[in-house]
Scaffold this motif. Structure first.
Motif, short mmCIF file in Angstrom:
data_model
loop_
_atom_site.label_atom_id
_atom_site.label_comp_id
_atom_site.label_asym_id
_atom_site.label_seq_id
_atom_site.Cartn_x
_atom_site.Cartn_y
_atom_site.Cartn_z
N ALA A 1 8.52 -2.68 -1.65
CA ALA A 1 7.17 -2.32 -1.22
C ALA A 1 6.75 -0.91 -2.19
CB ALA A 1 7.51 -1.54 0.26
N PHE A 2 7.58 -0.17 -2.75
CA PHE A 2 7.34 0.74 -3.64
C PHE A 2 6.59 0.28 -4.95
CE2 PHE A 2 8.20 3.72 -6.90
CZ PHE A 2 7.37 4.91 -6.49
N GLU A 3 6.98 -1.07 -5.44
CA GLU A 3 6.30 -1.31 -6.59
C GLU A 3 5.14 -2.04 -6.07
OE1 GLU A 3 7.35 -1.19 -9.43
OE2 GLU A 3 9.00 -0.09 -8.83
N TRP A 4 4.91 -2.45 -5.06
CA TRP A 4 3.44 -2.85 -4.77
C TRP A 4 2.49 -1.77 -4.58
CZ3 TRP A 4 -0.44 -2.45 -1.30
CH2 TRP A 4 -1.20 -3.56 -1.02
N ALA A 5 3.16 -0.60 -3.95
CA ALA A 5 2.05 0.79 -3.94
C ALA A 5 1.86 1.22 -5.37
CB ALA A 5 2.86 1.64 -3.09
N VAL A 6 2.68 1.20 -6.15
CA VAL A 6 2.51 1.64 -7.44
C VAL A 6 1.39 0.76 -8.08
CG1 VAL A 6 3.35 1.90 -9.89
CG2 VAL A 6 4.55 2.70 -7.85
N ALA A 7 1.49 -0.58 -7.82
CA ALA A 7 0.51 -1.59 -8.72
C ALA A 7 -0.82 -1.32 -7.81
CB ALA A 7 0.81 -3.10 -8.32
N GLY A 8 -0.76 -1.11 -6.40
CA GLY A 8 -2.11 -0.96 -5.79
C GLY A 8 -2.83 0.34 -6.32
N ALA A 9 -2.16 1.21 -6.50
CA ALA A 9 -2.66 2.52 -6.93
C ALA A 9 -3.35 2.14 -8.44
CB ALA A 9 -1.66 3.74 -6.89
N ALA A 10 -2.70 1.66 -9.14
CA ALA A 10 -3.13 1.34 -10.51
C ALA A 10 -4.25 0.54 -10.54
CB ALA A 10 -1.94 0.73 -11.45
N SER A 11 -4.33 -0.40 -9.65
CA SER A 11 -5.35 -1.35 -9.46
C SER A 11 -6.88 -0.50 -8.94
CB SER A 11 -5.30 -2.29 -8.61
OG SER A 11 -4.14 -3.22 -8.83
N VAL A 12 -6.78 0.44 -7.95
CA VAL A 12 -7.62 1.14 -7.58
C VAL A 12 -8.38 2.13 -8.44
CG1 VAL A 12 -8.32 2.74 -5.72
CG2 VAL A 12 -7.13 0.88 -5.10
N LEU A 13 -7.28 2.78 -9.39
CA LEU A 13 -7.70 3.72 -10.27
C LEU A 13 -8.58 2.97 -11.36
CD1 LEU A 13 -4.41 5.71 -10.78
CD2 LEU A 13 -6.72 6.69 -9.75
N VAL A 14 -8.13 1.84 -11.97
CA VAL A 14 -8.87 1.06 -12.85
C VAL A 14 -10.40 0.71 -12.38
CG1 VAL A 14 -8.95 -1.18 -14.37
CG2 VAL A 14 -6.86 0.33 -14.18
N HIS A 15 -10.28 0.10 -11.01
CA HIS A 15 -11.46 -0.39 -10.65
C HIS A 15 -12.52 0.86 -10.41
CE1 HIS A 15 -14.09 -2.62 -7.85
NE2 HIS A 15 -13.97 -1.27 -6.90
N MET A 16 -11.93 2.13 -9.93
CA MET A 16 -12.88 3.26 -9.73
C MET A 16 -13.40 3.70 -11.02
SD MET A 16 -13.26 3.14 -6.39
CE MET A 16 -14.19 4.29 -6.00
N LEU A 17 -12.47 3.70 -12.04
CA LEU A 17 -13.18 4.10 -13.57
C LEU A 17 -14.23 3.10 -13.86
CD1 LEU A 17 -9.77 4.92 -15.02
CD2 LEU A 17 -11.75 6.73 -14.82
N GLU A 18 -13.84 1.82 -13.68
CA GLU A 18 -15.04 0.90 -14.00
C GLU A 18 -16.33 1.28 -13.22
OE1 GLU A 18 -13.05 -2.79 -13.47
OE2 GLU A 18 -11.84 -2.91 -15.21
N ARG A 19 -16.13 1.60 -12.01
CA ARG A 19 -17.52 1.93 -11.40
C ARG A 19 -18.12 3.15 -11.57
NH1 ARG A 19 -19.64 -2.38 -9.78
NH2 ARG A 19 -20.95 -1.21 -8.00
N GLY A 20 -17.45 3.83 -12.62
CA GLY A 20 -18.20 5.09 -13.05
C GLY A 20 -17.61 6.46 -12.14
N TYR A 21 -16.56 6.36 -11.68
CA TYR A 21 -16.16 7.52 -10.65
C TYR A 21 -15.27 8.38 -11.47
CZ TYR A 21 -17.99 5.88 -6.15
OH TYR A 21 -18.69 5.59 -5.08
#
Length: 458
Positions: free
Chosen positions: A278-298
């Motif tokens: 579960a912890f590795e899923w959470a880390v991967a999820g946080a990484a995915s959201v960070l990259v996504h929001m940066l791509e959206r200009g946030y």
């Protein structure tokens, strides 16, 4: 890398001590074959002396002298080679391959003999690579490469590079090592996310950004005095007439929407280990959201339960317009590559950071919550424009579905507390897809805020 001397020590011997040291180094490099020849030669010489057989004595001397001569010649041979290593790329996602390129240059005036090249790598990256270079001419070079792969995120050292020089008979083998090494960074896997409408504020990029720019008029321009080299097309004539000197428009960037990704790293909140935990899923999820929001200009930042945020510099700790998105993403990905469980028991430190101002969108990846910590998370919603929580019940990731009724019931109570506080809270089942949960959070928030008007897609 430096250019070590292969075959010799690289220093001049000092008297008998240097000679004895050189002899010990040469004898220590004898291979199994060389030691066997030496032992057989000594045994044959002893038997020849006892039996009085001169022919056997000559054979014994030949067997004993051959490895000694090979060791002496190999030790006295001095080659100078330079080595370099290049990673392509130096940062890879877990489960992806990277290629390591090695280059050897013979910088001496003599051709080398048989060289065995070996690079030190952690076992998690695969077997230790070994190469055989037949002969490198004077001033020549050789290039070889190998692949490494890891399913576990982290930072792994590569090197130092080792060279082994052997004689043609395989009697002696000497090893020299370079001093430098490199580091391969394995970051969490990222999952592409669809643009949805989770933001609760009307500034940033997207529709909200268009509304902000539409409200800006000529009176909002902040002029400054003209400086040598300024473009004359930026001259603001109204301010020039008002102040009596040449004024130009400032190059102000539109305010970017903010997003904080909160990652719960408490050791007591997660059970299990490994790439499917579960912890590795959470880390991967946080990484995915960070990259996504940066791509959206946030403007984004990573925040943990310990109160540490990345990046720590910039406007209020966010990766703003002054910092390139690629650099910000690399910094946060490097942090997530080595992040581990913390010893903390609560989320109060993260709450203290969040209550200092309006944090924009807040996306949290949480482990097991008790009633007290759920109340702390609920209060975080007060200072954010929108809040989405993904809770991972670690017990549901370790046990069979029939054995998790108790943990799931407690999880639903905590999610209810968060929803009542204004969170869009979802429970994450085992091996769930973040993309599906991201869409589900959009649907649930859209149902709650259907009358609030247009929100920018994120």
């Amino acid at each position: 890398m430096t250019a070590p001397s292969i075959g010799g020590t690289g220093q001049q011997p000092e008297g008998d001590r240097g000679d004895r040291s050189g002899i010990r180094t040469a004898l220590a490099g004898l291979t199994t074959r060389g030691r066997s020849f030496l032992a057989a030669g000594v045994a044959a010489a002893v038997c020849a002396y006892v039996l009085g057989q001169s022919d056997l004595l000559r054979v014994g001397l030949l067997l004993a002298v051959l490895p000694l001569v090979c060791a002496t010649v190999l030790y006295r041979t001095r080659y100078r080679v330079a080595g370099s290593r290049r990673l392509s790329p130096a940062r890879v996602s877990a489960g992806s391959e990277a290629r390591v390129h090695l280059r050897m240059d013979n910088v001496s005036r003599l051709p080398t003999g048989l060289l065995m090249l070996q690079d030190r790598v952690p076992y998690v990256l695969g077997p230790r690579p070994r190469f055989v270079l037949d002969r490198v001419e004077a001033g020549g070079r050789r290039e070889v490469s190998y692949r490494v792969r890891s399913d576990l995120r982290g930072r792994y050292p590569l090197g130092p590079l080792q060279l082994r020089l052997t004689d043609p008979f395989g009697m002696c083998e000497l090893t020299r090592s370079f001093s430098t090494s490199d580091t391969l960074t394995v970051i969490p896997r990222t999952e592409p996310l669809p643009p949805v409408r989770l933001s609760g504020e009307a500034k940033g990029y997207g529709d909200g950004r268009q509304r902000s720019l539409a409200l800006a008029g000529e009176d909002d321009v902040l002029p400054r005095g003209y400086r040598y080299g300024d473009d004359l097309r930026r001259v603001h004539w109204r301010s020039t007439a008002r102040y009596g000197e040449l004024m130009v428009r400032r190059e102000e960037q539109p305010q970017r929407a903010r997003c904080t990704v909160l990652l719960d790293t408490r050791g007591i909140a997660f059970e299990g280990a490994g790439p499917d935990s579960a912890f590795e899923w959470a880390v991967a999820g946080a990484a995915s959201v960070l990259v996504h929001m940066l791509e959206r200009g946030y403007s984004v930042r990573l925040l943990t339960d310990t109160g540490n945020s990345v990046p720590s510099e910039g406007a209020d700790g966010f990766a703003g317009a002054s910092q390139e998105s690629a650099d910000a993403a690399g910094l946060m990905m490097d942090t997530l590559a080595v992040i581990d469980h913390s010893d903390g028991a609560g989320l109060s430190r993260a709450y203290d950071v969040l209550r200092s101002g309006n944090e924009g969108l807040l996306v949290a990846f949480l482990g097991d919550l008790d009633e007290e910590q759920a109340a702390v998370v609920a209060r975080m919603r007060q200072r954010s424009g929108g809040a989405v929580a993904f809770q991972l019940v670690s017990g549901a990731w370790l046990r069979e579905p029939t054995d998790v009724s108790g943990p799931l019931d407690r999880s639903e109570e905590r999610l209810r507390m968060l929803r009542e506080a204004g969170w869009t809270a979802l429970s994450v089942p085992r091996a769930a897809s973040l993309e599906d949960l991201w869409r589900q959070a959009d649907r649930e928030r859209s149902g709650v805020a259907a009358t609030s008007g247009g929100e920018g897609p994120v």
